[in-house]
Enzyme design. Structure first.
Site, PDB file in Angstrom:
ATOM      1  N   ARG A 124     -37.054   6.889 -71.525  1.00 28.85           N
ATOM      2  CA  ARG A 124     -36.240   6.015 -72.354  1.00 28.85           C
ATOM      3  C   ARG A 124     -36.529   4.568 -71.972  1.00 28.85           C
ATOM      4  O   ARG A 124     -36.787   4.267 -70.812  1.00 28.85           O
ATOM      5  CB  ARG A 124     -34.738   6.302 -72.154  1.00 28.85           C
ATOM      6  CG  ARG A 124     -34.274   7.628 -72.743  1.00 28.85           C
ATOM      7  CD  ARG A 124     -34.312   7.616 -74.271  1.00 28.85           C
ATOM      8  NE  ARG A 124     -33.840   8.845 -74.885  1.00 28.85           N
ATOM      9  CZ  ARG A 124     -34.626   9.815 -75.348  1.00 28.85           C
ATOM     10  NH1 ARG A 124     -35.925   9.696 -75.275  1.00 28.85           N
ATOM     11  NH2 ARG A 124     -34.105  10.894 -75.912  1.00 28.85           N
ATOM     12  N   HIS A 126     -42.956   5.618 -79.434  1.00 20.76           N
ATOM     13  CA  HIS A 126     -42.076   6.763 -79.126  1.00 20.76           C
ATOM     14  C   HIS A 126     -42.696   8.050 -79.701  1.00 20.76           C
ATOM     15  O   HIS A 126     -42.067   8.775 -80.462  1.00 20.76           O
ATOM     16  CB  HIS A 126     -40.660   6.556 -79.679  1.00 20.76           C
ATOM     17  CG  HIS A 126     -39.648   7.437 -78.996  1.00 20.76           C
ATOM     18  ND1 HIS A 126     -38.365   7.037 -78.706  1.00 20.76           N
ATOM     19  CD2 HIS A 126     -39.739   8.707 -78.537  1.00 20.76           C
ATOM     20  CE1 HIS A 126     -37.711   8.014 -78.105  1.00 20.76           C
ATOM     21  NE2 HIS A 126     -38.523   9.058 -77.992  1.00 20.76           N
TER      22      HIS A 126
HETATM   23  P1  NDP Z   1     -34.348  17.790 -67.702  1.00 19.37           P
HETATM   24  O1  NDP Z   1     -32.876  17.665 -67.841  1.00 19.37           O
HETATM   25  O2  NDP Z   1     -34.969  19.154 -67.754  1.00 19.37           O
HETATM   26  O3  NDP Z   1     -34.818  17.120 -66.307  1.00 19.37           O
HETATM   27  C1  NDP Z   1     -34.300  15.911 -65.856  1.00 19.37           C
HETATM   28  C2  NDP Z   1     -34.810  15.659 -64.445  1.00 19.37           C
HETATM   29  O4  NDP Z   1     -34.363  14.370 -64.038  1.00 19.37           O
HETATM   30  C3  NDP Z   1     -34.265  16.660 -63.427  1.00 19.37           C
HETATM   31  O5  NDP Z   1     -35.221  16.956 -62.446  1.00 19.37           O
HETATM   32  C4  NDP Z   1     -33.108  15.888 -62.812  1.00 19.37           C
HETATM   33  O6  NDP Z   1     -32.760  16.271 -61.486  1.00 19.37           O
HETATM   34  C5  NDP Z   1     -33.680  14.482 -62.784  1.00 19.37           C
HETATM   35  N1  NDP Z   1     -32.624  13.504 -62.647  1.00 19.37           N
HETATM   36  C6  NDP Z   1     -31.542  13.301 -63.441  1.00 19.37           C
HETATM   37  N2  NDP Z   1     -30.765  12.324 -62.922  1.00 19.37           N
HETATM   38  C7  NDP Z   1     -31.367  11.913 -61.776  1.00 19.37           C
HETATM   39  C8  NDP Z   1     -31.035  10.968 -60.776  1.00 19.37           C
HETATM   40  N3  NDP Z   1     -29.915  10.219 -60.849  1.00 19.37           N
HETATM   41  N4  NDP Z   1     -31.861  10.828 -59.740  1.00 19.37           N
HETATM   42  C9  NDP Z   1     -32.994  11.577 -59.627  1.00 19.37           C
HETATM   43  N5  NDP Z   1     -33.374  12.510 -60.546  1.00 19.37           N
HETATM   44  C10 NDP Z   1     -32.554  12.663 -61.594  1.00 19.37           C
HETATM   45  O7  NDP Z   1     -34.995  16.830 -68.790  1.00 19.37           O
HETATM   46  P2  NDP Z   1     -36.384  16.982 -69.585  1.00 19.37           P
HETATM   47  O8  NDP Z   1     -37.487  17.109 -68.594  1.00 19.37           O
HETATM   48  O9  NDP Z   1     -36.273  18.025 -70.632  1.00 19.37           O
HETATM   49  O10 NDP Z   1     -36.451  15.579 -70.364  1.00 19.37           O
HETATM   50  C11 NDP Z   1     -36.403  14.345 -69.654  1.00 19.37           C
HETATM   51  C12 NDP Z   1     -36.260  13.191 -70.622  1.00 19.37           C
HETATM   52  O11 NDP Z   1     -37.471  12.958 -71.330  1.00 19.37           O
HETATM   53  C13 NDP Z   1     -35.234  13.382 -71.736  1.00 19.37           C
HETATM   54  O12 NDP Z   1     -33.930  13.154 -71.286  1.00 19.37           O
HETATM   55  C14 NDP Z   1     -35.674  12.349 -72.757  1.00 19.37           C
HETATM   56  O13 NDP Z   1     -35.009  11.132 -72.510  1.00 19.37           O
HETATM   57  C15 NDP Z   1     -37.152  12.159 -72.467  1.00 19.37           C
HETATM   58  N6  NDP Z   1     -37.976  12.590 -73.622  1.00 19.37           N
HETATM   59  C16 NDP Z   1     -38.813  11.676 -74.203  1.00 19.37           C
HETATM   60  C17 NDP Z   1     -39.619  12.044 -75.269  1.00 19.37           C
HETATM   61  C18 NDP Z   1     -40.585  11.072 -75.874  1.00 19.37           C
HETATM   62  O14 NDP Z   1     -41.181  11.343 -76.919  1.00 19.37           O
HETATM   63  N7  NDP Z   1     -40.853   9.931 -75.274  1.00 19.37           N
HETATM   64  C19 NDP Z   1     -39.580  13.393 -75.823  1.00 19.37           C
HETATM   65  C20 NDP Z   1     -38.712  14.307 -75.111  1.00 19.37           C
HETATM   66  C21 NDP Z   1     -37.927  13.904 -74.060  1.00 19.37           C
HETATM   67  P3  NDP Z   1     -32.235  17.775 -61.169  1.00 19.37           P
HETATM   68  O15 NDP Z   1     -33.504  18.626 -61.156  1.00 19.37           O
HETATM   69  O16 NDP Z   1     -31.651  17.651 -59.828  1.00 19.37           O
HETATM   70  O17 NDP Z   1     -31.278  18.130 -62.262  1.00 19.37           O
END
Ligand code: NDP
Length: 308
Positions: free
Chosen positions: A223, A271
């Site tokens: 994002r 995006h």
């Molecule tokens: P997930 O929810 O599967 O994974 C999120 C990861 O981020 C997890 O490992 C989580 O930790 C970690 N995380 C969350 N908060 C923190 C924090 N405060 N500190 C450290 N690590 C943190 O998400 P996805 O992989 O499915 O997607 C990630 C993002 O990608 C989406 O939210 C979206 O914004 C973006 N996206 C962008 C696209 C684009 O076209 N550019 C398309 C699709 C998605 P934990 O393992 O401990 O839960």
């Protein structure tokens, strides 16, 4: 089940034929004609704010996107209703391709050779082996984990940052604030695949970029608000960062007057890192709805407390 297709940007004709074929017992409605009192499930991609709160029988909101931050930003989102993220293999693969494309562009100096070509300059740069490079992945969820395995297959070193401790084969795992500092200190490149939450906003800021190894790159595929744009530009201008690959922006489309457009150190994609793909997404949505119908637990439900 009565399912309302709610999107201001995804055209229903792209989805409804496939959804109807995958879920023949259910009834699909669009905003043109539906009875709010009858809707059990909403399929959403950027719905109009407030609209979900006006569906009294709603039990499940199924996102057509992987990121749900815009839904959670709506104070009127009904937090007693289950919200399921979309985990779409087509999108996960697309994100892997995008991350690898950028990593190789940086690793093989193509970003620099594009500038050299404009200047008619023949300037062969030194070669690194993938094993010389450590790629730090911010966010080791569905996307980050998949990208990590592709990078490992190419021979890169990979470390990953998550909120909670997480073991991923071949990846050096870090979590929490201290873990972030340790990851940054050994990272040549950063790939951001975090959800946008109060804790992750602005993570690519001056202080954190200064902790990376010099001459690296950042790749923001998550994002826009994860990167502090003036700090990224300053790191590029000082030579601290060699290049920034940015797919996402706080305001999209990126405004015409953004300094990012003209900066030679920035690659911009609109995006487009991973676009929802109905051909693969519909199977996953249908599988989720079948689990819901059978009263079974759904995978990938959003934790409203954690914000993702
Ligand atoms: P997930 O929810 O599967 O994974 C999120 C990861 O981020 C997890 O490992 C989580 O930790 C970690 N995380 C969350 N908060 C923190 C924090 N405060 N500190 C450290 N690590 C943190 O998400 P996805 O992989 O499915 O997607 C990630 C993002 O990608 C989406 O939210 C979206 O914004 C973006 N996206 C962008 C696209 C684009 O076209 N550019 C398309 C699709 C998605 P934990 O393992 O401990 O839960």
């Amino acid at each position: 089940l009565n399912i309302l297709f709610l999107s201001q940007i995804e055209p229903p004709e792209r989805w409804l034929p496939g959804l109807r074929a995958a879920l023949p017992a259910d009834r699909f409605f669009t905003l043109d004609a539906y009875d709010p009192a009858q809707i059990d499930i909403a399929l959403v991609a950027c719905p109009k704010p407030g609209i979900l709160g006006a569906l009294p029988r709603l039990q499940l909101v199924q996102s057509m996107f992987m990121g749900v931050d815009p839904l959670l930003a709506d104070a009127r989102f009904p937090r007693t209703v289950m919200l399921a993220r979309l985990i779409d293999t087509g999108m996960v693969n697309a994100m892997g391709e995008t991350a690898i494309a950028h990593i190789l562009d940086w690793h093989r100096h193509h970003y620099a050779y594009r500038q050299d070509k404009l200047a008619r300059r023949w300037n062969r740069l030194g070669q690194h082996l993938p094993s010389d490079r450590m790629i730090g992945i911010l966010g080791m969820g569905e996307l980050g984990t998949s990208v990590s395995q592709r990078l490992l297959a190419l021979g890169f070193g990979v470390c990953g940052w998550s909120r909670r401790p997480r073991q991923v084969p071949g990846v050096q795992g870090f979590h929490g604030d201290a873990g972030l500092q340790a990851l940054l200190a050994q990272s040549d490149a950063l790939v951001c695949l975090l959800p946008l939450t109060a804790q992750t906003r602005g993570v690519m800021n001056a202080a954190n970029l200064a902790r990376m190894k010099p001459g690296g790159c950042i790749i923001n595929l998550a994002r826009g608000a994860h990167a502090v744009v003036p700090d990224v530009l300053a790191a590029l201008d000082s030579g601290r960062l060699a290049h920034a690959y940015l797919d996402v922006f706080e305001v999209e489309p990126l405004p015409q007057d953004s300094p990012l457009w003209a900066h030679p150190g920035v690659t911009i994609t609109p995006h487009a890192a991973a676009i929802t793909e109905p051909r693969t997404a519909i199977q996953r949505i249908a599988a989720n709805i079948e689990l819901f119908r059978a009263g079974k637990p759904l995978p990938n439900l959003v934790d409203f407390g954690a914000g993702y």
